[in-house]
Scaffold this active site. Structure first.
Site, mmCIF file in Angstrom:
data_model
loop_
_atom_site.group_PDB
_atom_site.id
_atom_site.type_symbol
_atom_site.label_atom_id
_atom_site.label_comp_id
_atom_site.label_asym_id
_atom_site.label_seq_id
_atom_site.Cartn_x
_atom_site.Cartn_y
_atom_site.Cartn_z
ATOM 1 N N ASP A 55 1.027 -1.463 0.067
ATOM 2 C CA ASP A 55 -0.042 0.074 -0.031
ATOM 3 C C ASP A 55 0.774 1.127 0.085
ATOM 4 O OD1 ASP A 55 -1.797 1.957 0.524
ATOM 5 O OD2 ASP A 55 -2.020 1.470 2.381
ATOM 6 N N LYS A 99 2.760 11.159 -3.511
ATOM 7 C CA LYS A 99 1.987 10.319 -4.215
ATOM 8 C C LYS A 99 0.892 11.541 -5.009
ATOM 9 C CE LYS A 99 -1.627 7.016 -3.528
ATOM 10 N NZ LYS A 99 -2.317 5.956 -2.612
ATOM 11 N N GLU A 123 -7.098 0.400 -4.493
ATOM 12 C CA GLU A 123 -7.218 0.413 -3.081
ATOM 13 C C GLU A 123 -8.702 -0.145 -2.483
ATOM 14 O OE1 GLU A 123 -6.026 4.261 -1.976
ATOM 15 O OE2 GLU A 123 -4.046 3.885 -2.978
ATOM 16 N N ASP A 155 -12.712 5.742 2.819
ATOM 17 C CA ASP A 155 -11.356 5.784 3.036
ATOM 18 C C ASP A 155 -11.006 7.006 3.504
ATOM 19 O OD1 ASP A 155 -8.746 5.657 3.187
ATOM 20 O OD2 ASP A 155 -8.191 4.896 1.297
#
Ligand code: AMP
Length: 621
Positions: free
Chosen positions: A23, A87, A187, A211
């Protein structure tokens, strides 16, 4: 058979090569694997450092890098050389960053607004791919150290909304870190897998994955059927998360404590302490009602859970609004969601958990550690790819094209050969004759242009299409090829909802040699096949044209002159003669062109007439 080795540190037996699940997060990253003995996914905790590796890279003056918790400590002391949230930059140009350019505490290079961004550290330039690779390398080393085995292959997760260039950048980062990236997984898909959803291909479920991390919020609605994870919709805010909760607490303390308000703007140490205390307070309030502490023994930091909840209520509401939007985009009602999954550290806040459970009308799943759940799911996906799950047969690609027969016996490919499976594809067809109520769907496998040269897999009739003029019905033909290589073909007439389906196993009874032979035949016959296809297409076009023009003249004859009707009949007959004589495609197209040229002005004329009639029918007041 997989090879086995003994882990010298634990004495346990393990596979020689482990494929890990990673992850790669905005704030934190983790690596997980499947324990060889109990076959359960587990996040790697190397030397008791914890499973979470902050996604932060620090560059020392000598160019040496450190990644993780130690690097995070430099965020306040050496911000120019400490890279976080990389990211957010992956696969992006400077232009893409828009209003968020000032979010970053380090230097982002604006040399070419169309090109991909670069980060400047001292006098060196780094691409976000290289920086992500540093994080991946750290994860890889931790895995190797902990498992005492080389780690060369991985599955890496990305947000469902990542585009191709962001996915490619993630792959490239993996490669730079010395990892062969077997698959990029969404994800939310990984999170569902971690909860065991979608592992049984017979299971059909609709799942919401909520999330809420440190700095980002995503909601994804997934439809899972036959082992295929389809993202129905996504929504969220890439600049909203637990950090906003911390900021709300800091602002509350500033407003209620003059001592803080007076000095906070100049006092860097106080700012840093407030940040740490606010996060600590927030975490404490996830399990307790009150938080009390102080800074340097002089400044009181106190907050109660209900005050905290009042402060964050607008932020939580915003995430629920996103959920509403995602549900509207997926065209679903909350009661149609089978399971809600909580991901990200901020879902530990009880108010968040309650708001999400209330919105979806069912308790959300939070039994797994929300920080680890994505990595655990990635490990399961890695294990499936490694072929360690005997119950799940994962074919990587489909060796032969799958399609249906269309006019004149032509093969219309739906899933091309070499498509990654599981996969889903479809196309819309219509009828060619007025009042047609049945449609034959014949499913074939093979590379040849003519279905008669391919292998027939199945055939069924879609019956009960309501009678409509030719071209009006909309028939969706969908091919769903699951991970077991089983093909489901469904045909649905969209206007009426009439539906029919069939299931086949395309590879059943075919040896590798036969597949090879079929491919070889298609190559040897390619030229003849193309010629035959063109000839058939010409004939089909001609037949359609004959049908349509005849119908047009029958219906609208009153608006055409006698000469026009005669000439049309002459040209129609000419086209019929060419077909009857078995004319080649050029002769057919010449006759089609003549007919088309002569009759195309008619359509315009009829349209003008109907507009006029429509206007006359209307009263203007
Ligand atoms: P992630 O990006 O998923 O690692 O999430 C990290 C975020 O979760 C940070 O904002 C943390 O402060 C927050 N977090 C971690 N543990 C808790 C907790 N017990 N209660 C509330 N927030 C938490």
């Amino acid at each position: 058979m997989a090879k086995v080795a003994i882990n010298l540190s634990t004495g346990s037996i393990q596979q020689e090569e482990v494929i890990v699940g990673i992850d790669l997060g905005t704030t934190n990253s983790l690596v997980a694997y499947i324990h060889p003995e109990d076959r359960k996914p587990i996040a790697i905790n190397d030397q008791g450092q914890g499973t979470i590796v902050p996604s932060v890279v620090h560059f020392a003056a000598n160019g040496e890098t450190i990644v993780g918790t130690l690097a995070k400590d430099y965020l306040t002391t050496d911000p120019a050389n400490t890279i976080y949230s990389v990211k957010r930059l992956l696969g992006k140009s400077y232009k893409d960053l828009g209003e968020h350019k000032n979010y970053f505490g380090y230097k982002i290079i604006d040399d070419n607004s169309e090109g991909l961004v670069k980060v400047r550290v001292q006098d060196r330039f780094y691409s976000p791919i290289k920086l992500s690779a540093e994080i991946l390398k750290e994860l890889r080393e931790r895995a190797e150290h902990s498992l005492k085995t080389p780690v060369n292959r991985a599955v890496i997760t990305v947000p469902a909304y990542f585009n191709d260039s962001q996915r490619q950048a993630t792959r490239d980062a993996g490669k730079l870190a010395g990892l062969e990236v077997l698959r990029i997984v969404n994800e939310p898909t990984a999170a569902a897998l971690a909860y065991g959803i979608g592992i049984d291909p017979a299971e059909e479920k609709t799942v919401a994955v909520y999330d809420l991390g440190g700095g980002t919020f995503d909601i994804s609605i997934l439809s899972i059927h036959q082992g295929i994870f389809e993202v129905l919709s996504t929504n969220g805010d890439t600049y909203l998360g637990g950090d906003d909760f911390d900021r709300a607490i800091i602002n509350h303390w500033i407003q209620n404590n003059e001592l803080i308000a007076d000095t906070v703007n100049e006092d860097k140490h106080l700012q840093q302490e407030l940040r740490l205390k606010a996060e600590e307070a927030k975490k404490t309030l996830s399990s307790q009602e009150v938080y009390t502490s102080n800074i340097d023994g002089t400044i009181d930091c106190h907050i109660e859970r209900h005050t905290f909840e009042t402060l964050i209520a607008p932020i939580v509401s915003k995430t629920i609004e996103s959920c509403k939007q995602a549900m509207a985009d997926a065209k679903l009602q909350p009661e149609q969601i089978d399971a809600v999954i909580m991901v990200g550290g901020s879902t530990r806040v009880p108010m968040v958990y309650e708001a999400v459970s209330e919105f979806f009308g069912k308790p959300a799943n939070n039994s797994l550690n929300p920080d680890e759940v994505v990595a655990l799911g990635a490990a399961i996906q890695a294990d499936i790819l490694a072929g360690n799950r005997k119950d799940i047969l994962l074919l990587d690609v489909t060796p032969l094209t799958l399609g249906i027969e269309t006019m004149g016996g032509l093969m219309d490919p739906i899933i091309p050969r070499n498509s990654k499976i599981p996969t889903k594809a479809g196309r819309q067809y219509t009828t060619s004759v007025d009042g047609q109520v049945n449609m034959k769907i014949s499913v074939y496998q093979g590379e040849r242009d003519l279905v008669k040269e391919n292998r027939k897999l199945a055939e069924f009739d879609l019956k009960g299409i309501p009678a409509m003029p030719a071209g009006f019905p909309k028939v969706d033909v969908n091919f769903i090829l699951n991970a077991d290589g089983i093909l489901k073909v469904e045909a649905i007439e969209v206007r009426s909802g009439v539906r029919q389906e069939v299931e086949v196993k395309p590879q059943y009874g075919l040896t590798d040699e036969q597949v090879e032979q079929m491919l070889m035949d298609s190559m040897l016959n390619a030229k003849e096949d193309v010629a035959a296809r063109m000839q058939i297409e010409a004939r089909s076009t001609a037949e359609q044209m004959l049908y349509q023009v005849e119908r047009f003249v029958d219906k609208n004859g009153e608006h055409l002159t006698e000469e026009e009707i005669q000439l049309t009949h002459k040209n129609l007959q000419n086209l019929r003669d060419v077909l009857a004589a078995g004319g080649d495609k050029d002769a057919i197209y010449t006759a089609i062109d003549t007919l088309e040229e002569q009759t195309s002005p008619f359509a315009e004329r009829i349209m003008q007439i109907s507009i006029k009639q429509a206007m006359q029918g209307k009263k203007i007041e």
